[in-house]
Design a protein around this motif. Structure first.
Motif, short mmCIF file in Angstrom:
data_model
loop_
_atom_site.label_atom_id
_atom_site.label_comp_id
_atom_site.label_asym_id
_atom_site.label_seq_id
_atom_site.Cartn_x
_atom_site.Cartn_y
_atom_site.Cartn_z
N GLY A 16 -15.23 5.44 10.01
CA GLY A 16 -13.90 5.09 10.38
C GLY A 16 -13.24 3.58 9.83
N ALA A 17 -14.39 2.79 9.38
CA ALA A 17 -14.16 1.71 8.73
C ALA A 17 -13.42 1.62 7.35
CB ALA A 17 -15.58 0.80 8.32
N LYS A 19 -14.33 3.60 4.38
CA LYS A 19 -15.29 3.70 3.25
C LYS A 19 -14.62 4.68 2.11
CE LYS A 19 -18.88 5.24 5.29
NZ LYS A 19 -18.24 5.10 6.75
N GLY A 20 -14.42 5.94 2.40
CA GLY A 20 -13.89 6.92 1.86
C GLY A 20 -12.50 6.55 1.21
N THR A 21 -11.58 5.85 1.89
CA THR A 21 -10.51 5.46 1.40
C THR A 21 -10.56 4.24 0.27
OG1 THR A 21 -9.55 5.54 3.66
CG2 THR A 21 -8.33 4.25 2.02
N ARG A 134 -8.59 3.46 13.93
CA ARG A 134 -8.56 4.07 12.72
C ARG A 134 -9.34 5.64 12.99
NH1 ARG A 134 -10.05 -0.56 8.28
NH2 ARG A 134 -8.11 -1.75 8.83
N ARG A 138 -7.21 8.89 12.69
CA ARG A 138 -7.40 10.04 11.27
C ARG A 138 -7.39 11.27 11.95
NH1 ARG A 138 -13.02 9.07 8.56
NH2 ARG A 138 -14.00 10.21 10.63
N ASP A 170 -9.48 -5.06 5.74
CA ASP A 170 -8.32 -5.19 6.52
C ASP A 170 -7.06 -5.00 5.71
OD1 ASP A 170 -6.43 -6.16 8.21
OD2 ASP A 170 -7.08 -8.20 8.33
N ASP A 171 -6.86 -5.75 4.75
CA ASP A 171 -5.95 -5.11 3.49
C ASP A 171 -6.67 -4.34 2.52
OD1 ASP A 171 -3.06 -5.62 2.35
OD2 ASP A 171 -4.61 -5.96 0.73
P1 ADP Z 1 -14.93 6.13 6.72
O1 ADP Z 1 -14.94 6.86 5.46
O2 ADP Z 1 -15.41 4.93 6.64
O3 ADP Z 1 -15.27 6.97 7.82
P2 ADP Z 1 -11.84 6.39 6.12
O4 ADP Z 1 -11.52 6.25 4.59
O5 ADP Z 1 -11.78 8.12 6.56
O6 ADP Z 1 -13.23 5.89 6.86
O7 ADP Z 1 -10.80 5.77 6.86
C1 ADP Z 1 -10.53 6.05 8.43
C2 ADP Z 1 -9.09 6.11 8.65
O8 ADP Z 1 -8.59 4.45 8.49
C3 ADP Z 1 -8.24 6.81 7.84
O9 ADP Z 1 -7.34 7.34 8.65
C4 ADP Z 1 -7.60 5.80 6.99
O10 ADP Z 1 -6.53 6.29 6.37
C5 ADP Z 1 -7.48 4.61 7.60
N1 ADP Z 1 -7.81 3.34 6.76
C6 ADP Z 1 -8.79 2.94 5.92
N2 ADP Z 1 -8.41 1.58 5.50
C7 ADP Z 1 -7.56 1.22 6.20
C8 ADP Z 1 -6.91 -0.15 6.15
N3 ADP Z 1 -7.26 -1.05 5.15
N4 ADP Z 1 -5.90 -0.29 7.03
C9 ADP Z 1 -5.53 0.61 8.02
N5 ADP Z 1 -5.80 1.79 7.90
C10 ADP Z 1 -7.16 2.11 7.00
#
Ligand code: ADP
Ligand code: 5GP
Length: 207
Positions: A16-17, A19-21, A134, A138, A170-171
């Motif tokens: 949820g941090a 990473k994927g995004t 987050r 998600r 954060d951003d």
């Molecule tokens: P991970 O791959 O680390 O498990 P995700 O990429 O799935 O995490 O992101 C978790 C959620 O947080 C998603 O819904 C995504 O859209 C959101 N998210 C990612 N980066 C940010 C950000 N900088 N600010 C706000 N929300 C974010």
């Protein structure tokens, strides 16, 4: 002058941090990177495709991959197995591409043993509260699994000092540029530019 040899970049971080995004954005902005697609025994989330986010395999198929030495690392994570297919990583490194592995900490440490040159990066949320928001936002796991992932985050937080860098997501835009900057800087390390350094030394001797 940067090195033409690919580097393995390991990206870890609590579920949820972001990473994927971050990785999707990084790949869309820059052509320099090849993103490894892992094998997993977990079910696909809505919108995930076999071969794009993961190779979704059965337990038997995963065990076969291990026995054939087809994975460079693998680990268990909240009831499922995850592992990095060997061939893609080796092929891309040989082509001179940087290969990004988005994997958890046990796998990251296995990579460091096999590839001491790998760069290990840990993505942090701005706060624990933001992390929970987050994960909930998600909407891909039920509350029971979210609690397990948050518990796992608590355990993983103990190992963060083993990484080379942390980046705070954060951003999103700033975070993506910081990740890119760290990787560019890694290419400038003398240890990754020995051929060039030796060429200049030789030229100096011949002046
Ligand atoms: P991970 O791959 O680390 O498990 P995700 O990429 O799935 O995490 O992101 C978790 C959620 O947080 C998603 O819904 C995504 O859209 C959101 N998210 C990612 N980066 C940010 C950000 N900088 N600010 C706000 N929300 C974010
Ligand atoms: P998710 O189920 O949220 O996609 O991934 C769960 C965790 O498994 C994340 O921490 C992710 O980084 C990690 N992971 C994904 N692929 C691999 C892999 O190939 N190897 C290892 N060790 N961890 C992985």
């Amino acid at each position: 002058m940067t090195s033409h040899k690919g580097i393995i970049i390991v990206v870890s971080g609590f579920s949820g941090a972001g990473k994927g995004t971050i990785m999707k954005e990084l790949i869309s902005r820059y052509d320099d990177y090849a993103l490894s697609v892992s094998a997993t025994t977990r079910d696909p989330r809505p919108g995930e495709e076999h071969g794009r986010e993961y190779f979704f395999v059965s337990n038997e198929e995963f065990e076969k991959l291990i026995s054939e030495n087809g994975l460079i690392e693998h680990a268990g994570y909240v009831n499922h197995y995850y592992g990095t297919p060997r061939k893609f990583v080796e092929d891309k490194l040989n082509e001179g591409k940087d290969v990004i592995l988005e994997i958890e900490i046990q796998g990251a440490l296995q990579i460091r043993e096999q590839y001491p040159d790998a760069v290990l990066l840990f993505v942090m949320p701005p706060s624990a509260k933001a992390l929970r928001e987050r994960l909930v936002g998600r909407g891909t796991e039920d509350l029971d699994v979210i609690e397990k992932r948050l518990k796992r985050a608590q355990e993983e937080s103990v190992g963060i000092e083993k990484y080379d860098y942390i980046v705070i997501n954060d951003d999103l835009d700033e975070c993506v540029e910081r990740v890119h900057g760290i990787i560019r800087a890694a290419h400038a390390a003398p240890s990754r530019n020995l051929d060039f350094i030796n060429t200049i030394r030789k030229e100096l001797n011949e002046l």
